[in-house]
Design a protein around this motif. Sequence first.
Motif, short mmCIF file in Angstrom:
data_model
loop_
_atom_site.label_atom_id
_atom_site.label_comp_id
_atom_site.label_asym_id
_atom_site.label_seq_id
_atom_site.Cartn_x
_atom_site.Cartn_y
_atom_site.Cartn_z
N GLY A 467 52.01 62.56 -36.20
CA GLY A 467 51.24 64.39 -35.79
C GLY A 467 49.72 64.14 -36.86
O GLY A 467 49.19 63.49 -37.20
N ARG A 852 49.72 69.53 -31.83
CA ARG A 852 51.16 68.68 -31.40
C ARG A 852 51.03 68.04 -30.32
O ARG A 852 51.69 66.83 -30.82
CB ARG A 852 51.32 70.30 -30.30
CG ARG A 852 52.46 69.95 -29.99
CD ARG A 852 53.28 71.13 -29.09
NE ARG A 852 53.16 72.85 -29.84
CZ ARG A 852 52.30 73.71 -30.09
NH1 ARG A 852 51.20 73.54 -29.21
NH2 ARG A 852 52.18 74.30 -30.52
N ARG A 855 50.97 65.10 -32.39
CA ARG A 855 52.33 65.04 -33.18
C ARG A 855 53.66 64.69 -32.29
O ARG A 855 54.92 63.84 -32.12
CB ARG A 855 53.04 66.21 -32.80
CG ARG A 855 52.31 67.45 -34.78
CD ARG A 855 53.49 68.20 -35.12
NE ARG A 855 53.83 69.35 -33.92
CZ ARG A 855 52.98 70.36 -34.32
NH1 ARG A 855 51.68 70.40 -34.35
NH2 ARG A 855 53.52 71.47 -33.45
N ARG A 856 52.99 64.20 -30.50
CA ARG A 856 54.19 63.40 -29.72
C ARG A 856 53.47 62.88 -29.68
O ARG A 856 52.00 62.32 -29.00
CB ARG A 856 54.64 64.53 -28.94
CG ARG A 856 54.87 66.10 -29.24
CD ARG A 856 54.64 66.85 -28.42
NE ARG A 856 56.23 68.08 -29.37
CZ ARG A 856 55.98 69.67 -28.42
NH1 ARG A 856 55.36 69.93 -27.34
NH2 ARG A 856 56.71 70.24 -29.85
#
Length: 865
Positions: A467, A852, A855-856
């Motif tokens: 992330g 995001r 983060r993934r």
Amino acid sequence: MRIERWSWLDLRLAPAAATVWTGTLAAPLLPVPLLAGVAAGAVLAAVAVSQRSRAPAAVVLLGVLAALAVTAATAAVRESAREASPLAGVAEGRRTVELVLELDADPTAVRGVGPPRAVVQATVTALVDGATHTSLDDAVVLFGPADEWRGLLPGQVVRVRAAAAPAAAEEGLVAWLSARAPPVPVGEPSAWQRAAGGLREGLREAAVRLLGPQAGGLLPGLVVGDTQAMDPVLVEDFRRAGLAHLTAVSGANVAIVLAGVLAPLRRRAVDRRVQALVAVLALAGFVVLARPSASVVRAAAMGAVTLLALATGRSRAALPALGAAVVVLLLVDPGLARDAGFALSVAATAAIVLLAPGWSRRLRARGWPPVLADAVAVAAAAGLATAPLVAGLSGLVSPVSLPANLLAAPAVAPATVLGLLAALALPVVPPLGEALVWVAGWPARWLVVVAQRAAALPEGATGWPAGTRGAVLLTVLLLVCGWLLWRFPRARPLALAALVGVVVLGWPLRQVTRGWPPERTVLVACDVGQGDALVVPTAPGEAVLVDAGPDVGPVDRCLDRLGVDTLPLVLVTHLDADHVGGLAGALSGRDVGVIATGTLSPAEDRAGVLDATVRRAGAERAVLVPGDRRTVGTATVEVLAPPPEVATAAVPANDLSLVVRVTQRGIRVLLTGDLGGAMEARILARGVDLRADVLKVPHHGSADADRGFFAATGARVALVSVGADNTYGHPTARVLSWLAQQGVRVHRTDREGDLAVVGDADAWGAAVRGPDDGAAASGTATAGTATAGTAVTGAAVERSPETAVGGHVAVRAGRRERRSCVTPCRCGRSTPRTDLPPARRGGGGGAAALARGLRRAGSRAREPP
């Protein structure tokens, strides 16, 4: 290739590019009237500035205001058109309609539960709603059966009946579509696309036939981005080695192609206008061959900028060209603003342009050969600039990435050029094409060796916080280390020695300090994301594997952590991707005996793929039925379901999950696959003995469950194998409340990482490896939320209160009781995981969307409901 000294840096377009990027991220969050107002205000401000000053700062400000005006205006127009589209109304009502659409890219296979699916990027050109025929120009993403869409080409027009679902503004789509009928072609794709498809297919088939599955699968990916034949285990090796950019078309491919085309022209002093024309034609042809997807167009733009800086020697023009490329690409395709690949390309290109020339000069001044100096400078600049983004996206830091890229660099250009020539020659002169493929195979094999050896290093890729936090942390760390090495030159040899020590000695030290797996391990539930992978150690280096999770990397690393190199028995509960998708990673490089399933449905169309995997592994295929028992080492496996008579075409695959009870050292573990509530009730009604000490909760804790089934097990500990932030709501509050009411202690892989059942019938419990952040254990862990690094047992009877279970925590008579560690180093701080679970694609817009994405790890397309 000569890198000239910079005379000055032209950063005038950088503020405009940053403005367009920021505005594109923010635009989906703003209403259309506000966007129109921002555009108008920017225009008025630009007029005022132009009338007052013509200083350089004013010119830069004018560029920023112009960029803001254009960005806001185009965003307002796009959003207005999207809201007014008839397809948007159909999507809001979630209706099924008939559409005419043009494919924008090749259909791509996606992993998921159920039969193989394909995702298609397309543009809807017409909506047929009853007697109404409406012309459109709307971007969509469609999901459909892979077999029906495979083989269609970009530019092909098809007619299809599909269900529509709404898409958010920041997704850049008007709707998500799910095909309800096979596509009906309307005409043929263009001659260019047919020719490109034939060249790609010819190269792929010849490469696999002549070079084998590994080098043969890599070569088309390296040359034209065609990874259909690439071994998924090899893909994972390239990722862990920091070489993933080689398995897709990147700016380097474009630069190599253009350099190869222009080199003979430049040696003959051909007119620059002719060179430019030839370069444009070559670039256009390469884009068509590699498919004009967003990533290829991006690579073409970034590759052209890199070539401008490094191949032509006009470094002053590189930064303006990069800024212009960013502006144009973002205005044409706003979705790139949230694309991590685009951010990586821009960061790498900027680093090569800004840092590589100076670093190369300093290396050559110290006696390095120019070619080696350029290669090291380019690889180091690009690697350091992108490392924070890569760490944030994947949760991995690869200390071997730079040396691996340096070792791979000499082979990339020959493989690319020879592979491209082979693709062009195969349809015309097949023997020549095959000869070129054979020659290109040698550098391709070298790349395979480099990736496999780098990925095999125990500390080749180490865990890192994923992330935005992880990206910022690594950025700060690199800046501080860079300043220290620049300020204190004598520390550089020490830093190099420390890096080598981390790679060479880090793994043994971590095994000593983290104590994983615990002694007397009965079963380990691997954290593989949203899926199951359970390991039953049966002897040193040997284990029974039950399912393999959705991806090849996590299960392979889990088995490596456990030291497993032999799998006498592999049980596949059913053939959904979240249980069998990682099977190739589990089998690769290990001795495999028998791969068994329960009785499959006669309608199961995925059995052929499993059979092919069994043959490649050199294993034996078996079908187990209730009453069968297998003894492997210290473990006994009893088969409880499904009986063959229930395996009809009408029964879902989940309800035909192989149900087994594993007994080892007196501890019984019930493994249940993805059973649904109705089948659980039927198994219970048949009087099957379900008693167990540990229950692997069916279907990741789905609400489709039977409470009586859970109670009949009498389990005191439940393991839930589930992915973090999964979109299914697993495990559900309903199931967790049932377990809590029955006094069952719950452990979850999404919160606690790998889970282990340890001990024997006299004293046993559960140990957790710890979540991603590796925080120290503190306080008391509650059911289902064990603290990082803490081992929390189930409610077991402990007959020897002086001995802790597996060096962790023991339970006595159903009551938790803290014990001192037998081996002190096994308690306390845990080590961050190196196998972050793959997560779904996030929604949301603006900067949050890009954050995001950081983060993934491993974004995967997901079909909307």
